[in-house]
Write a protein that holds these residues in place. Structure first.
Motif, PDB file in Angstrom:
ATOM      1  N   SER A 302      19.327  -4.256 -10.538  1.00 41.50           N
ATOM      2  CA  SER A 302      18.043  -4.668  -9.965  1.00 41.50           C
ATOM      3  C   SER A 302      18.277  -5.487  -8.699  1.00 41.50           C
ATOM      4  O   SER A 302      19.411  -5.836  -8.374  1.00 41.50           O
ATOM      5  CB  SER A 302      17.253  -5.494 -10.982  1.00 41.50           C
ATOM      6  OG  SER A 302      18.003  -6.653 -11.334  1.00 41.50           O
ATOM      7  N   TRP A 305      15.794  -3.089  -4.331  1.00 37.21           N
ATOM      8  CA  TRP A 305      14.752  -2.122  -4.035  1.00 37.21           C
ATOM      9  C   TRP A 305      14.438  -2.030  -2.551  1.00 37.21           C
ATOM     10  O   TRP A 305      14.256  -0.925  -2.012  1.00 37.21           O
ATOM     11  CB  TRP A 305      13.478  -2.420  -4.821  1.00 37.21           C
ATOM     12  CG  TRP A 305      12.347  -1.512  -4.424  1.00 37.21           C
ATOM     13  CD1 TRP A 305      11.218  -1.832  -3.748  1.00 37.21           C
ATOM     14  CD2 TRP A 305      12.292  -0.090  -4.633  1.00 37.21           C
ATOM     15  NE1 TRP A 305      10.436  -0.720  -3.533  1.00 37.21           N
ATOM     16  CE2 TRP A 305      11.086   0.363  -4.067  1.00 37.21           C
ATOM     17  CE3 TRP A 305      13.147   0.817  -5.252  1.00 37.21           C
ATOM     18  CZ2 TRP A 305      10.710   1.695  -4.097  1.00 37.21           C
ATOM     19  CZ3 TRP A 305      12.770   2.159  -5.285  1.00 37.21           C
ATOM     20  CH2 TRP A 305      11.562   2.584  -4.709  1.00 37.21           C
ATOM     21  N   GLU A 309      14.544   1.490  -0.662  1.00 37.81           N
ATOM     22  CA  GLU A 309      13.332   2.109  -0.136  1.00 37.81           C
ATOM     23  C   GLU A 309      13.474   2.399   1.351  1.00 37.81           C
ATOM     24  O   GLU A 309      13.067   3.468   1.834  1.00 37.81           O
ATOM     25  CB  GLU A 309      12.118   1.214  -0.375  1.00 37.81           C
ATOM     26  CG  GLU A 309      10.808   1.869   0.080  1.00 37.81           C
ATOM     27  CD  GLU A 309       9.604   1.004  -0.196  1.00 37.81           C
ATOM     28  OE1 GLU A 309       8.492   1.569  -0.266  1.00 37.81           O
ATOM     29  OE2 GLU A 309       9.746  -0.225  -0.334  1.00 37.81           O
ATOM     30  N   GLU A 342       3.084   2.880  -4.802  1.00 40.91           N
ATOM     31  CA  GLU A 342       4.060   1.792  -4.920  1.00 40.91           C
ATOM     32  C   GLU A 342       4.273   1.418  -6.387  1.00 40.91           C
ATOM     33  O   GLU A 342       5.383   1.109  -6.810  1.00 40.91           O
ATOM     34  CB  GLU A 342       3.589   0.575  -4.122  1.00 40.91           C
ATOM     35  CG  GLU A 342       3.720   0.729  -2.611  1.00 40.91           C
ATOM     36  CD  GLU A 342       5.177   0.835  -2.163  1.00 40.91           C
ATOM     37  OE1 GLU A 342       6.022   0.080  -2.701  1.00 40.91           O
ATOM     38  OE2 GLU A 342       5.476   1.680  -1.299  1.00 40.91           O
ATOM     39  N   GLU A 343       3.190   1.466  -7.159  1.00 41.77           N
ATOM     40  CA  GLU A 343       3.313   1.139  -8.577  1.00 41.77           C
ATOM     41  C   GLU A 343       4.227   2.126  -9.294  1.00 41.77           C
ATOM     42  O   GLU A 343       5.070   1.738 -10.116  1.00 41.77           O
ATOM     43  CB  GLU A 343       1.928   1.126  -9.235  1.00 41.77           C
ATOM     44  CG  GLU A 343       1.980   0.777 -10.720  1.00 41.77           C
ATOM     45  CD  GLU A 343       0.603   0.799 -11.365  1.00 41.77           C
ATOM     46  OE1 GLU A 343       0.531   0.517 -12.579  1.00 41.77           O
ATOM     47  OE2 GLU A 343      -0.396   1.097 -10.668  1.00 41.77           O
ATOM     48  N   LEU A 345       6.613   3.971  -7.945  1.00 40.00           N
ATOM     49  CA  LEU A 345       7.987   3.760  -7.462  1.00 40.00           C
ATOM     50  C   LEU A 345       8.631   2.564  -8.152  1.00 40.00           C
ATOM     51  O   LEU A 345       9.772   2.612  -8.596  1.00 40.00           O
ATOM     52  CB  LEU A 345       7.981   3.567  -5.941  1.00 40.00           C
ATOM     53  CG  LEU A 345       7.649   4.806  -5.105  1.00 40.00           C
ATOM     54  CD1 LEU A 345       7.333   4.403  -3.657  1.00 40.00           C
ATOM     55  CD2 LEU A 345       8.804   5.809  -5.133  1.00 40.00           C
ATOM     56  N   HIS A 346       7.876   1.477  -8.255  1.00 35.33           N
ATOM     57  CA  HIS A 346       8.419   0.267  -8.868  1.00 35.33           C
ATOM     58  C   HIS A 346       8.635   0.461 -10.370  1.00 35.33           C
ATOM     59  O   HIS A 346       9.596  -0.075 -10.936  1.00 35.33           O
ATOM     60  CB  HIS A 346       7.489  -0.915  -8.610  1.00 35.33           C
ATOM     61  CG  HIS A 346       7.594  -1.459  -7.223  1.00 35.33           C
ATOM     62  ND1 HIS A 346       8.665  -2.190  -6.791  1.00 35.33           N
ATOM     63  CD2 HIS A 346       6.754  -1.367  -6.155  1.00 35.33           C
ATOM     64  CE1 HIS A 346       8.501  -2.536  -5.524  1.00 35.33           C
ATOM     65  NE2 HIS A 346       7.348  -2.037  -5.107  1.00 35.33           N
ATOM     66  N   THR A 347       7.766   1.235 -11.001  1.00 36.20           N
ATOM     67  CA  THR A 347       7.948   1.535 -12.424  1.00 36.20           C
ATOM     68  C   THR A 347       9.227   2.319 -12.652  1.00 36.20           C
ATOM     69  O   THR A 347       9.993   2.035 -13.589  1.00 36.20           O
ATOM     70  CB  THR A 347       6.734   2.332 -12.960  1.00 36.20           C
ATOM     71  OG1 THR A 347       5.547   1.529 -12.853  1.00 36.20           O
ATOM     72  CG2 THR A 347       6.946   2.741 -14.419  1.00 36.20           C
ATOM     73  N   TYR A 349      11.870   2.395 -10.671  1.00 35.76           N
ATOM     74  CA  TYR A 349      13.030   1.556 -10.374  1.00 35.76           C
ATOM     75  C   TYR A 349      13.286   0.570 -11.516  1.00 35.76           C
ATOM     76  O   TYR A 349      14.426   0.326 -11.904  1.00 35.76           O
ATOM     77  CB  TYR A 349      12.813   0.808  -9.061  1.00 35.76           C
ATOM     78  CG  TYR A 349      14.002  -0.039  -8.648  1.00 35.76           C
ATOM     79  CD1 TYR A 349      15.261   0.532  -8.513  1.00 35.76           C
ATOM     80  CD2 TYR A 349      13.865  -1.404  -8.413  1.00 35.76           C
ATOM     81  CE1 TYR A 349      16.361  -0.238  -8.142  1.00 35.76           C
ATOM     82  CE2 TYR A 349      14.950  -2.186  -8.032  1.00 35.76           C
ATOM     83  CZ  TYR A 349      16.202  -1.597  -7.904  1.00 35.76           C
ATOM     84  OH  TYR A 349      17.283  -2.356  -7.538  1.00 35.76           O
ATOM     85  N   ALA A 350      12.218   0.033 -12.068  1.00 33.40           N
ATOM     86  CA  ALA A 350      12.368  -0.885 -13.194  1.00 33.40           C
ATOM     87  C   ALA A 350      13.019  -0.185 -14.385  1.00 33.40           C
ATOM     88  O   ALA A 350      13.863  -0.748 -15.096  1.00 33.40           O
ATOM     89  CB  ALA A 350      11.009  -1.460 -13.597  1.00 33.40           C
ATOM     90  N   SER A 353      16.723   0.212 -13.549  1.00 37.35           N
ATOM     91  CA  SER A 353      17.479  -1.033 -13.428  1.00 37.35           C
ATOM     92  C   SER A 353      17.258  -1.978 -14.607  1.00 37.35           C
ATOM     93  O   SER A 353      17.854  -3.054 -14.653  1.00 37.35           O
ATOM     94  CB  SER A 353      17.102  -1.752 -12.137  1.00 37.35           C
ATOM     95  OG  SER A 353      15.713  -2.056 -12.106  1.00 37.35           O
TER      96      SER A 353
END
Length: 354
Positions: A302, A305, A309, A342-343, A345-347, A349-350, A353
């Motif tokens: 983590s 990001w 990106e 964005e949500e 993408l972040h989900t 990545y989470a 990681s």
């Protein structure tokens, strides 16, 4: 021996010992050959050079740095200088002997010398055999990203000498499996079944299904590129896992093996598709099961990001400011996902990681 035809353009030969017979696939009338090889494979490069000389061809060996250090404008310029010094014409040939970085480089040099001379590829890694050497994509890296400078330049022939794989370090061999497994997820599920049947054997060149896995992966790529050489539509599916994977390679300054980055990239793409409501959770978990069974990584630290990106926005599939990903609706059903939120993408990545 197995032969896979890439449309009507050229053949991929899969056979023990075929690296000794490069002269057999060189066109009549060729007078000169430049054999590009990494420093770590000097012995094989010089052996290929000697075999060409024995056949009456004026052959020169050119050593280049190992791994991604070979794919630079400086190294390409050195090879152009050699071609010019030895008077190479359009009827002469470049031969790439090495892994994917060398076949990319040799193909790019051939594509740009005199606006295009023939290239013959002799991949020496699993990754090179099933991916880099087949399809005619060539390129070098820049400070801004991987393969941003390149050309489509199909080879005259590809010779996959499976004997060479026996000397490949285990980590490199396993990394090459990522591209084979990718072919299973996007087109040929039998590949996934073969790996699952005996994961440990899949990690060895002498494994029971090794030749079939190699041939199936090459057939997937050959079929796709014969229909779409210049990646106008269908060929994009071969980039499954590569958008995030290339970003990892970039932020790690190409110290990470390509196959390892693509393995993580496939997990990211699967999680992204799941977050977007495109892919079922059980297929995401199938990704993790197959990849981890052969020892490939499926997670990434983590806190990186922003760098990742930025790198992804330089990806060749990006259009304007809109990110585009190859994802799956199901196994063997690849689609494009354009402009994920964005949500989402972040989900993804989470999930990678976490």
């Amino acid at each position: 021996m197995s032969v896979v035809s890439v449309g009507d353009d050229y053949d991929v030969v899969i056979e023990s010992g075929c690296s000794k017979r490069v002269a057999d696939v060189i066109d009549e009338g060729v007078q000169r050959a430049l054999v590009v090889h990494p420093d770590s494979m000097r012995t094989l490069g010089e052996r290929v050079t000697a075999s060409l000389r024995d056949s009456g061809i004026e052959a020169y060996a050119a050593g280049v740095p190992d791994a991604e250090d070979a794919k630079t404008a400086v190294v390409a310029a050195d090879l152009w200088a050699l071609l010019g010094h030895h008077g190479f014409t359009r009827t002469d040939v470049v031969v790439g002997v090495g892994g994917g970085t060398v076949t990319d480089l040799a193909g790019f040099v051939a594509a740009t010398w005199l606006r295009g001379v023939p290239v013959i590829q002799v991949p020496t890694t699993l990754l090179g055999m099933v991916d880099a050497a087949v399809g005619g994509k060539t390129g070098i890296n820049t400070a801004e990203g991987k393969n941003l400078v390149g050309s489509f330049h199909p080879p005259r022939a590809v010779l996959c000498d499976v004997d060479v794989l026996r000397s490949l370090p285990r980590e490199d061999y396993v990394a090459g499996l990522a591209e084979i497994i990718k072919a299973g997820f996007i087109v040929d599920p039998v590949i996934l079944d073969l790996v699952a049947d005996d994961p440990e054997a899949a990690t060895r060149p002498e494994g029971a299904h090794t030749l079939e896995l190699i041939e199936r992966a090459i057939r997937v790529k050959a079929d796709v590129v014969s229909k779409d050489l210049k990646e106008s539509s269908l060929r994009e599916i071969l980039n499954y896992g590569h958008t995030f994977g290339h970003a990892i390679e970039h932020v790690e300054h190409y110290r990470r093996r390509h196959g390892e980055a693509v393995s993580i990239g496939m997990i990211f793409a699967a999680e992204l598709a799941c977050a977007a409501g495109v892919l079922a959770r059980d297929v995401v978990e199938r990704h993790r099961e197959v990849l981890t069974s052969v020892g490939l990584p499926t997670s990434y630290p983590s806190g990186r990001w922003a760098e990742l990106e930025t790198a992804m926005r330089r990806d060749k599939k990006t259009r304007g400011s809109m990110l585009r990903f190859v994802v799956l609706e199901d196994i063997a059903r690849p689609v494009r996902l354009e402009g994920p939120t964005e949500e989402q993408l972040h989900t993804a990545y989470a999930a990678v990681s976490g």
